[in-house]
Enzyme design. Structure first.
Site, mmCIF file in Angstrom:
data_model
loop_
_atom_site.group_PDB
_atom_site.id
_atom_site.type_symbol
_atom_site.label_atom_id
_atom_site.label_comp_id
_atom_site.label_asym_id
_atom_site.label_seq_id
_atom_site.Cartn_x
_atom_site.Cartn_y
_atom_site.Cartn_z
ATOM 1 N N GLY A 69 0.809 -1.225 -0.076
ATOM 2 C CA GLY A 69 -0.104 -0.049 0.023
ATOM 3 C C GLY A 69 0.820 1.374 -0.010
ATOM 4 O O GLY A 69 1.935 1.084 -0.465
ATOM 5 N N GLY B 24 4.309 0.538 2.403
ATOM 6 C CA GLY B 24 5.098 -0.547 1.976
ATOM 7 C C GLY B 24 5.321 -0.605 0.543
ATOM 8 O O GLY B 24 6.670 -0.729 0.031
ATOM 9 N N ASN C 231 0.948 2.232 12.729
ATOM 10 C CA ASN C 231 0.377 3.066 13.969
ATOM 11 C C ASN C 231 0.141 2.309 15.248
ATOM 12 O O ASN C 231 0.012 1.117 15.117
ATOM 13 C CB ASN C 231 -0.802 3.696 13.332
ATOM 14 C CG ASN C 231 -0.355 5.073 12.618
ATOM 15 O OD1 ASN C 231 0.923 5.579 12.833
ATOM 16 N ND2 ASN C 231 -1.200 5.439 11.975
ATOM 17 N N LYS D 180 2.050 10.744 19.042
ATOM 18 C CA LYS D 180 1.324 10.458 17.520
ATOM 19 C C LYS D 180 -0.010 9.664 18.079
ATOM 20 O O LYS D 180 -1.053 9.896 17.066
ATOM 21 C CB LYS D 180 2.160 9.416 16.634
ATOM 22 C CG LYS D 180 1.563 9.236 15.339
ATOM 23 C CD LYS D 180 2.438 8.874 14.316
ATOM 24 C CE LYS D 180 1.951 8.992 13.042
ATOM 25 N NZ LYS D 180 2.087 8.000 12.248
ATOM 26 N N SER E 41 -6.883 8.095 7.601
ATOM 27 C CA SER E 41 -6.918 6.680 7.170
ATOM 28 C C SER E 41 -8.082 5.934 7.296
ATOM 29 O O SER E 41 -8.494 5.244 6.515
ATOM 30 C CB SER E 41 -5.791 6.278 7.593
ATOM 31 O OG SER E 41 -5.570 4.895 7.599
ATOM 32 N N GLU F 178 -8.506 0.501 11.929
ATOM 33 C CA GLU F 178 -7.517 0.331 12.710
ATOM 34 C C GLU F 178 -7.577 0.751 14.214
ATOM 35 O O GLU F 178 -7.276 1.412 14.884
ATOM 36 C CB GLU F 178 -6.256 1.162 12.248
ATOM 37 C CG GLU F 178 -4.830 0.643 12.570
ATOM 38 C CD GLU F 178 -3.985 1.086 11.648
ATOM 39 O OE1 GLU F 178 -3.934 2.366 11.276
ATOM 40 O OE2 GLU F 178 -2.930 0.317 11.273
HETATM 41 N N1 LIG Z 1 -0.335 6.055 4.466
HETATM 42 C C1 LIG Z 1 0.165 6.864 5.182
HETATM 43 O O1 LIG Z 1 0.773 8.083 4.747
HETATM 44 C C2 LIG Z 1 0.589 6.368 6.679
HETATM 45 C C3 LIG Z 1 1.250 7.554 7.259
HETATM 46 C C4 LIG Z 1 1.789 7.056 8.791
HETATM 47 C C5 LIG Z 1 1.152 5.711 9.301
HETATM 48 N N2 LIG Z 1 0.486 4.925 8.618
HETATM 49 C C6 LIG Z 1 0.431 3.465 8.937
HETATM 50 O O2 LIG Z 1 1.283 2.785 8.357
HETATM 51 C C7 LIG Z 1 0.624 1.274 8.074
HETATM 52 C C8 LIG Z 1 0.059 1.047 6.765
HETATM 53 O O3 LIG Z 1 -0.566 1.873 6.014
HETATM 54 P P1 LIG Z 1 -0.969 2.195 4.722
HETATM 55 O O4 LIG Z 1 -1.633 3.500 4.446
HETATM 56 O O5 LIG Z 1 0.083 1.912 3.752
HETATM 57 O O6 LIG Z 1 -2.060 1.088 4.436
HETATM 58 P P2 LIG Z 1 -2.753 0.646 2.914
HETATM 59 O O7 LIG Z 1 -2.315 1.614 2.004
HETATM 60 O O8 LIG Z 1 -4.207 0.279 3.209
HETATM 61 O O9 LIG Z 1 -1.719 -0.621 2.685
HETATM 62 C C9 LIG Z 1 -1.852 -1.880 3.427
HETATM 63 C C10 LIG Z 1 -1.408 -2.992 2.171
HETATM 64 O O10 LIG Z 1 -1.294 -4.263 3.019
HETATM 65 C C11 LIG Z 1 -2.226 -5.249 2.293
HETATM 66 N N3 LIG Z 1 -2.438 -6.159 3.005
HETATM 67 C C12 LIG Z 1 -3.170 -6.563 3.581
HETATM 68 N N4 LIG Z 1 -3.492 -7.574 4.246
HETATM 69 C C13 LIG Z 1 -2.382 -8.493 3.618
HETATM 70 C C14 LIG Z 1 -1.864 -9.758 3.545
HETATM 71 N N5 LIG Z 1 -2.566 -10.736 4.347
HETATM 72 N N6 LIG Z 1 -1.167 -10.033 2.714
HETATM 73 C C15 LIG Z 1 -0.403 -9.175 2.046
HETATM 74 N N7 LIG Z 1 -0.698 -7.990 1.720
HETATM 75 C C16 LIG Z 1 -1.673 -7.479 2.717
HETATM 76 C C17 LIG Z 1 -3.091 -4.409 1.288
HETATM 77 O O11 LIG Z 1 -3.377 -5.230 0.369
HETATM 78 P P3 LIG Z 1 -4.677 -5.101 -0.518
HETATM 79 O O12 LIG Z 1 -4.101 -3.865 -1.445
HETATM 80 O O13 LIG Z 1 -4.928 -6.303 -1.237
HETATM 81 O O14 LIG Z 1 -5.610 -4.288 0.353
HETATM 82 C C18 LIG Z 1 -2.334 -3.220 1.203
HETATM 83 O O15 LIG Z 1 -1.580 -3.158 -0.132
HETATM 84 C C19 LIG Z 1 -0.819 1.639 8.768
HETATM 85 O O16 LIG Z 1 -0.724 1.541 10.242
HETATM 86 C C20 LIG Z 1 -0.947 2.959 8.854
HETATM 87 O O17 LIG Z 1 -1.842 3.459 10.126
HETATM 88 C C21 LIG Z 1 0.319 5.290 7.145
#
Ligand SMILES: NC(=O)c1ccc[n+]([C@@H]2O[C@H](COP(=O)([O-])OP(=O)(O)OC[C@H]3O[C@@H](n4cnc5c(N)ncnc54)[C@H](OP(=O)(O)O)[C@@H]3O)[C@@H](O)[C@H]2O)c1
Length: 304
Positions: A17, A20, A105, A184, A254, A266
């Site tokens: 996502g 990652g 988070n 945070k 989010s 979450e």
């Molecule tokens: N994005 C930000 O700017 C940000 C900033 C600070 C903190 N965070 C934190 O960082 C963490 C990640 O957030 P994110 O925004 O990157 O989330 P995201 O965009 O929703 O990405 C999560 C990814 O995990 C994948 N996933 C879920 N279950 C899986 C499994 N069983 N096997 C393989 N892949 C799997 C999802 O796949 P699918 O595509 O198939 O759904 C998706 O690609 C969270 O805790 C969030 O609160 C994010």
């Protein structure tokens, strides 16, 4: 601890996502390590908009944990509520010499992976950068503050910083790591639940009645943070309230976007963490408890 990162390391990124995808893309583009990504769909190439350049990288993506074997580093980047779902990946990728950088988070990073990661070490990571998935094969990373990630002040953290060399991900070892985690978390237990439950963007935080609610949420959480030894100033609840009121009114969160998309929330890693820590210390958290009940009900009604 995983050995020196100046040598070529085997790295697996679980989840492609916003966070990652940016990390896997940046590490692959830097070319210093062997990087695989673990996803739910096959993918061969990804466009990654890094802060200073847009690159297209060839990715090695596995979709079946049966094809994975232990690596030096795992970057766990699913949402916290998907950690159980990623358990099969963790089991396959973790050996006794593996370190799992938990890029999620919340505050309970090590506990969250303990039952899946065997003897692997957990490195909690506070993520500050903005990662946005624009399409399945396109992510964007933006710097939001001086540091993109904060880590505990440990040798393992230094090895992770070395691993990231050559990428634009700027990492700091933070002696005040617990304080930063709670700082945070305090923001997250206001902005995320209120926007998700009301299905309104952050302008909703300006309402007087919502400010009464968020003040109560923050005062409870600040008392819990103090009991946890976070070392935050006595004014942290009021400071956080003032801070969130400066956030753009049209920004979502989010959890807001997950609620709109019908995805699970979450909630346990954010509001749930405050309620659990309060219970550990005998500090009542009725307002956060009420928010948690609502979030659980909303989340349990979601499909994925
Ligand atoms: N994005 C930000 O700017 C940000 C900033 C600070 C903190 N965070 C934190 O960082 C963490 C990640 O957030 P994110 O925004 O990157 O989330 P995201 O965009 O929703 O990405 C999560 C990814 O995990 C994948 N996933 C879920 N279950 C899986 C499994 N069983 N096997 C393989 N892949 C799997 C999802 O796949 P699918 O595509 O198939 O759904 C998706 O690609 C969270 O805790 C969030 O609160 C994010």
């Amino acid at each position: 601890m995983t050995s020196t990162a100046s040598s070529r390391q085997r790295v697996a990124v679980i989840g492609l996502g916003g966070i990652g995808g940016a990390a896997a893309g940046a590490l692959t583009h830097a070319g210093r390590h062997d990087v695989i990504a673990c996803g739910r769909r096959p993918l061969e190439r990804m466009r990654v908009d890094l802060p200073d350049e847009s690159v297209e990288v060839a990715m090695t993506v596995l979709t079946d944990p049966a094809d994975a074997s232990p690596v030096d580093w795992v970057l766990l980047t699913t949402k916290a509520q998907d950690t159980d779902g990623a358990g099969a990946w963790l089991r396959a990728l973790c050996g006794p010499d593996t370190t799992v950088a938990v890029m999620q988070n919340g505050i309970d990073h090590a506990e969250r992976i303990a039952s899946y990661a065997g003897g692997a070490e957990a490195l909690p990571v506070i993520v500050y950068y903005n990662g946005e998935r624009i399409a399945d094969d396109h992510v964007r990373m933006r710097h939001i503050s001086d540091a993109d990630i904060a880590l505990p002040d440990t040798d393992t953290a230094q090895a992770f910083i070395d691993l990231l060399e050559g990428t634009p991900i700027q990492a700091v070892r933070a002696p005040d790591f617990t304080a930063r985690q709670w700082q945070k978390l305090l923001i997250n237990i206001v902005v995320n639940p209120v926007t998700a439950l009301t299905r309104q963007r952050q302008g909703v935080l300006q309402r007087e009645d919502i400010q009464t609610l968020t003040t109560a949420l923050l005062e409870e959480a600040a008392a819990v943070a103090e009991a946890e030894g976070a070392g935050l100033p006595a004014s942290v609840a009021a400071d956080t309230q003032r801070l969130v009121l400066t956030f753009p009114h049209d920004a979502g969160s989010s959890m807001y976007f997950d609620a709109l998309a019908g995805r699970r929330l979450e909630a346990e890693a954010l509001t749930g963490a405050v309620v659990r820590a309060g219970a550990r210390h005998g500090i009542p958290t009725p307002m956060n408890g009420a928010m948690l009940a609502l979030l659980r009900a909303l989340s349990d009604g979601m499909g994925t």
